[in-house]
Scaffold this motif. Sequence first.
Motif, PDB file in Angstrom:
ATOM      1  N   TYR A 281       0.861  -1.190   0.000  1.00 54.38           N
ATOM      2  CA  TYR A 281       0.000   0.000   0.000  1.00 54.38           C
ATOM      3  C   TYR A 281       0.894   1.236   0.000  1.00 54.38           C
ATOM      4  CZ  TYR A 281      -3.040   3.706   1.790  1.00 54.38           C
ATOM      5  OH  TYR A 281      -3.724   4.883   1.961  1.00 54.38           O
ATOM      6  N   HIS A 282       0.465   2.268  -0.710  1.00 54.23           N
ATOM      7  CA  HIS A 282       1.179   3.541  -0.629  1.00 54.23           C
ATOM      8  C   HIS A 282       0.212   4.689  -0.827  1.00 54.23           C
ATOM      9  CE1 HIS A 282       1.300   4.485  -5.046  1.00 54.23           C
ATOM     10  NE2 HIS A 282       1.136   3.185  -5.129  1.00 54.23           N
ATOM     11  N   ASN A 283       0.482   5.778  -0.148  1.00 56.37           N
ATOM     12  CA  ASN A 283      -0.296   7.006  -0.261  1.00 56.37           C
ATOM     13  C   ASN A 283       0.698   8.152  -0.197  1.00 56.37           C
ATOM     14  OD1 ASN A 283      -1.827   9.357   0.213  1.00 56.37           O
ATOM     15  ND2 ASN A 283      -3.476   8.176   1.161  1.00 56.37           N
ATOM     16  N   GLN A 284       1.031   8.682  -1.360  1.00 56.59           N
ATOM     17  CA  GLN A 284       2.059   9.711  -1.431  1.00 56.59           C
ATOM     18  C   GLN A 284       1.635  10.988  -0.706  1.00 56.59           C
ATOM     19  OE1 GLN A 284       3.322  10.623  -5.414  1.00 56.59           O
ATOM     20  NE2 GLN A 284       4.728  12.245  -4.772  1.00 56.59           N
ATOM     21  N   LEU A 285       0.369  11.342  -0.794  1.00 59.44           N
ATOM     22  CA  LEU A 285      -0.104  12.570  -0.160  1.00 59.44           C
ATOM     23  C   LEU A 285       0.027  12.512   1.358  1.00 59.44           C
ATOM     24  CD1 LEU A 285      -3.287  13.385  -2.293  1.00 59.44           C
ATOM     25  CD2 LEU A 285      -1.030  14.460  -2.410  1.00 59.44           C
ATOM     26  N   GLU A 286      -0.207  11.329   1.919  1.00 60.50           N
ATOM     27  CA  GLU A 286      -0.108  11.170   3.366  1.00 60.50           C
ATOM     28  C   GLU A 286       1.296  10.756   3.806  1.00 60.50           C
ATOM     29  OE1 GLU A 286      -2.120  11.961   5.625  1.00 60.50           O
ATOM     30  OE2 GLU A 286      -4.118  12.051   4.741  1.00 60.50           O
ATOM     31  N   GLY A 287       2.167  10.475   2.850  1.00 58.71           N
ATOM     32  CA  GLY A 287       3.520  10.061   3.202  1.00 58.71           C
ATOM     33  C   GLY A 287       3.556   8.701   3.870  1.00 58.71           C
ATOM     34  N   VAL A 288       2.827   7.738   3.291  1.00 57.81           N
ATOM     35  CA  VAL A 288       2.732   6.399   3.874  1.00 57.81           C
ATOM     36  C   VAL A 288       3.122   5.361   2.830  1.00 57.81           C
ATOM     37  CG1 VAL A 288       1.208   4.679   4.923  1.00 57.81           C
ATOM     38  CG2 VAL A 288       0.853   7.115   5.407  1.00 57.81           C
ATOM     39  N   LEU A 289       3.975   4.436   3.218  1.00 56.81           N
ATOM     40  CA  LEU A 289       4.339   3.303   2.366  1.00 56.81           C
ATOM     41  C   LEU A 289       4.377   2.045   3.229  1.00 56.81           C
ATOM     42  CD1 LEU A 289       5.352   2.216  -0.417  1.00 56.81           C
ATOM     43  CD2 LEU A 289       7.671   2.645   0.399  1.00 56.81           C
ATOM     44  N   ILE A 290       3.716   0.987   2.759  1.00 55.37           N
ATOM     45  CA  ILE A 290       3.708  -0.290   3.470  1.00 55.37           C
ATOM     46  C   ILE A 290       4.246  -1.360   2.541  1.00 55.37           C
ATOM     47  CG2 ILE A 290       2.295  -2.008   4.676  1.00 55.37           C
ATOM     48  CD1 ILE A 290       0.243   0.143   5.233  1.00 55.37           C
ATOM     49  N   TRP A 291       5.182  -2.160   3.057  1.00 60.77           N
ATOM     50  CA  TRP A 291       5.703  -3.270   2.271  1.00 60.77           C
ATOM     51  C   TRP A 291       5.674  -4.543   3.100  1.00 60.77           C
ATOM     52  CZ3 TRP A 291       8.708   0.865   3.873  1.00 60.77           C
ATOM     53  CH2 TRP A 291       9.720   0.600   4.792  1.00 60.77           C
ATOM     54  N   LYS A 292       5.635  -5.668   2.413  1.00 63.22           N
ATOM     55  CA  LYS A 292       5.587  -6.965   3.078  1.00 63.22           C
ATOM     56  C   LYS A 292       6.872  -7.208   3.857  1.00 63.22           C
ATOM     57  CE  LYS A 292       4.513 -11.847   2.278  1.00 63.22           C
ATOM     58  NZ  LYS A 292       4.203 -12.889   1.255  1.00 63.22           N
ATOM     59  N   PHE A 293       6.713  -7.683   5.068  1.00 58.83           N
ATOM     60  CA  PHE A 293       7.847  -7.970   5.941  1.00 58.83           C
ATOM     61  C   PHE A 293       8.722  -9.076   5.357  1.00 58.83           C
ATOM     62  CE2 PHE A 293       9.697 -10.465   9.421  1.00 58.83           C
ATOM     63  CZ  PHE A 293      10.383  -9.481  10.117  1.00 58.83           C
ATOM     64  N   ILE A 294      10.031  -8.892   5.434  1.00 59.08           N
ATOM     65  CA  ILE A 294      10.992  -9.919   5.033  1.00 59.08           C
ATOM     66  C   ILE A 294      11.750 -10.357   6.277  1.00 59.08           C
ATOM     67  CG2 ILE A 294      12.999 -10.479   3.604  1.00 59.08           C
ATOM     68  CD1 ILE A 294      12.137  -8.258   1.691  1.00 59.08           C
ATOM     69  N   ALA A 295      11.633 -11.618   6.626  1.00 62.78           N
ATOM     70  CA  ALA A 295      12.361 -12.138   7.785  1.00 62.78           C
ATOM     71  C   ALA A 295      13.837 -12.257   7.437  1.00 62.78           C
ATOM     72  CB  ALA A 295      11.805 -13.503   8.191  1.00 62.78           C
ATOM     73  N   GLY A 296      14.702 -11.911   8.363  1.00 58.05           N
ATOM     74  CA  GLY A 296      16.129 -12.021   8.120  1.00 58.05           C
ATOM     75  C   GLY A 296      16.907 -11.246   9.147  1.00 58.05           C
ATOM     76  N   GLU A 297      18.185 -11.086   8.900  1.00 63.02           N
ATOM     77  CA  GLU A 297      19.057 -10.345   9.798  1.00 63.02           C
ATOM     78  C   GLU A 297      19.950  -9.434   8.986  1.00 63.02           C
ATOM     79  OE1 GLU A 297      22.315 -13.998  10.159  1.00 63.02           O
ATOM     80  OE2 GLU A 297      20.965 -13.537  11.830  1.00 63.02           O
ATOM     81  N   GLU A 298      20.543  -8.473   9.683  1.00 66.75           N
ATOM     82  CA  GLU A 298      21.432  -7.543   9.001  1.00 66.75           C
ATOM     83  C   GLU A 298      22.537  -8.304   8.278  1.00 66.75           C
ATOM     84  OE1 GLU A 298      24.660  -4.635  10.716  1.00 66.75           O
ATOM     85  OE2 GLU A 298      22.693  -3.650  10.869  1.00 66.75           O
ATOM     86  N   PHE A 299      22.765  -7.932   7.038  1.00 64.52           N
ATOM     87  CA  PHE A 299      23.780  -8.612   6.234  1.00 64.52           C
ATOM     88  C   PHE A 299      25.155  -8.418   6.856  1.00 64.52           C
ATOM     89  CE2 PHE A 299      26.857  -8.992   2.828  1.00 64.52           C
ATOM     90  CZ  PHE A 299      26.392 -10.085   2.104  1.00 64.52           C
ATOM     91  N   SER A 300      25.828  -9.530   7.153  1.00 68.19           N
ATOM     92  CA  SER A 300      27.171  -9.462   7.720  1.00 68.19           C
ATOM     93  C   SER A 300      27.906 -10.751   7.397  1.00 68.19           C
ATOM     94  CB  SER A 300      27.127  -9.242   9.238  1.00 68.19           C
ATOM     95  OG  SER A 300      26.525 -10.350   9.870  1.00 68.19           O
ATOM     96  N   PHE A 301      29.188 -10.763   7.653  1.00 66.03           N
ATOM     97  CA  PHE A 301      29.980 -11.977   7.443  1.00 66.03           C
ATOM     98  C   PHE A 301      31.056 -12.025   8.511  1.00 66.03           C
ATOM     99  CE2 PHE A 301      32.427  -8.814   5.285  1.00 66.03           C
ATOM    100  CZ  PHE A 301      31.593  -8.238   4.344  1.00 66.03           C
ATOM    101  N   ASP A 302      30.623 -12.284   9.738  1.00 68.84           N
ATOM    102  CA  ASP A 302      31.532 -12.264  10.871  1.00 68.84           C
ATOM    103  C   ASP A 302      32.513 -13.432  10.852  1.00 68.84           C
ATOM    104  OD1 ASP A 302      30.321  -9.982  11.835  1.00 68.84           O
ATOM    105  OD2 ASP A 302      28.819 -11.100  12.954  1.00 68.84           O
ATOM    106  N   LEU A 303      32.087 -14.552  10.288  1.00 70.96           N
ATOM    107  CA  LEU A 303      32.973 -15.710  10.231  1.00 70.96           C
ATOM    108  C   LEU A 303      33.784 -15.683   8.939  1.00 70.96           C
ATOM    109  CD1 LEU A 303      30.487 -18.448  11.512  1.00 70.96           C
ATOM    110  CD2 LEU A 303      32.185 -17.158  12.831  1.00 70.96           C
ATOM    111  N   ALA A 304      35.062 -15.999   9.050  1.00 76.14           N
ATOM    112  CA  ALA A 304      35.962 -15.885   7.897  1.00 76.14           C
ATOM    113  C   ALA A 304      35.499 -16.731   6.719  1.00 76.14           C
ATOM    114  CB  ALA A 304      37.376 -16.282   8.316  1.00 76.14           C
ATOM    115  N   HIS A 305      34.964 -17.915   6.989  1.00 74.25           N
ATOM    116  CA  HIS A 305      34.587 -18.808   5.888  1.00 74.25           C
ATOM    117  C   HIS A 305      33.349 -18.328   5.143  1.00 74.25           C
ATOM    118  CE1 HIS A 305      31.881 -20.379   9.067  1.00 74.25           C
ATOM    119  NE2 HIS A 305      31.111 -20.717   8.058  1.00 74.25           N
TER     120      HIS A 305
END
Length: 267
Positions: A79-103
């Motif tokens: 859903y989006h309404n530019q006049l009201e400044g609203v945007l809704i998007w489907k939730f994506i499950a996950g975590e912040e992209f990182s690569f803490d382990l060397a492999h």
Amino acid sequence: MKAMRSVAERANTIPGEFVLRKNLATSPISEIYLCTLNNIKAVVRFDAPCASMLAIHRANEVIVLNSIQDLQLSPRVLYHNQLEGVLIWKFIAGEEFSFDLAHQRESYLQSLGKGLKLIHSQATPPECLDIFSNSLSLYQSLLQEAPSKSLVERAFSLYEALSNDGSNYVLSHNDLNRSNLLWCNKVYFLDWEYSGPNHPCFDIASLAKTYNLMPAEIAYLADGYDGDHELFKIDTLNQWMQFISYLDEIWEIAVTTIQAQLKIKID
């Protein structure tokens, strides 16, 4: 100046069964919440008044997101309404992209490069605005006083020198920082408000700067990108990263300036 309606007031304008839940982030530009819309777990963004005075364009963001849905690398707009400044998007499950382990570093960076290449290979929608160039023009008009003017001149001179190398502009994200990258078996790219045409090195250098990548790690990114390795030359990327550092500083000053202007208008 008429004040923007509150989050609660704007939430009441959203059609269907909408439930506002946990606040996820608050910035000078927007407030972001976890929510549900018609029993679908989602995320909603409510613009702050400052957003309307930046060069971002919410309808353009929706156009870009809709154009790349087949890639399955970005949120789906509910859903989006530019006049009201609203945007809704489907939730994506996950975590912040990182690569803490060397492999993980090689495979993660190759996956990141592959995802970026898919985006850069996508045709820019004909109606897509040049948000990046429009933003630069806005910053230039806002920051006319020294020392900000000198900073803008240095940044723009460097950008002109870097961007005029004969490379074709591509559909770009233009804001690739840690908070805008999510990992769930593959990388997802979030927050497309600055998206539009740009030199491909801007996104590449943004990733290199965000993750402080070493030359060997940039090579992994290039392997995943599987394209013109001229774009991954270390000396060139270092110059792009310098420009991005300038731009980050300019953005902070511009937002502070806009907030001060808004306060004067409201008072």
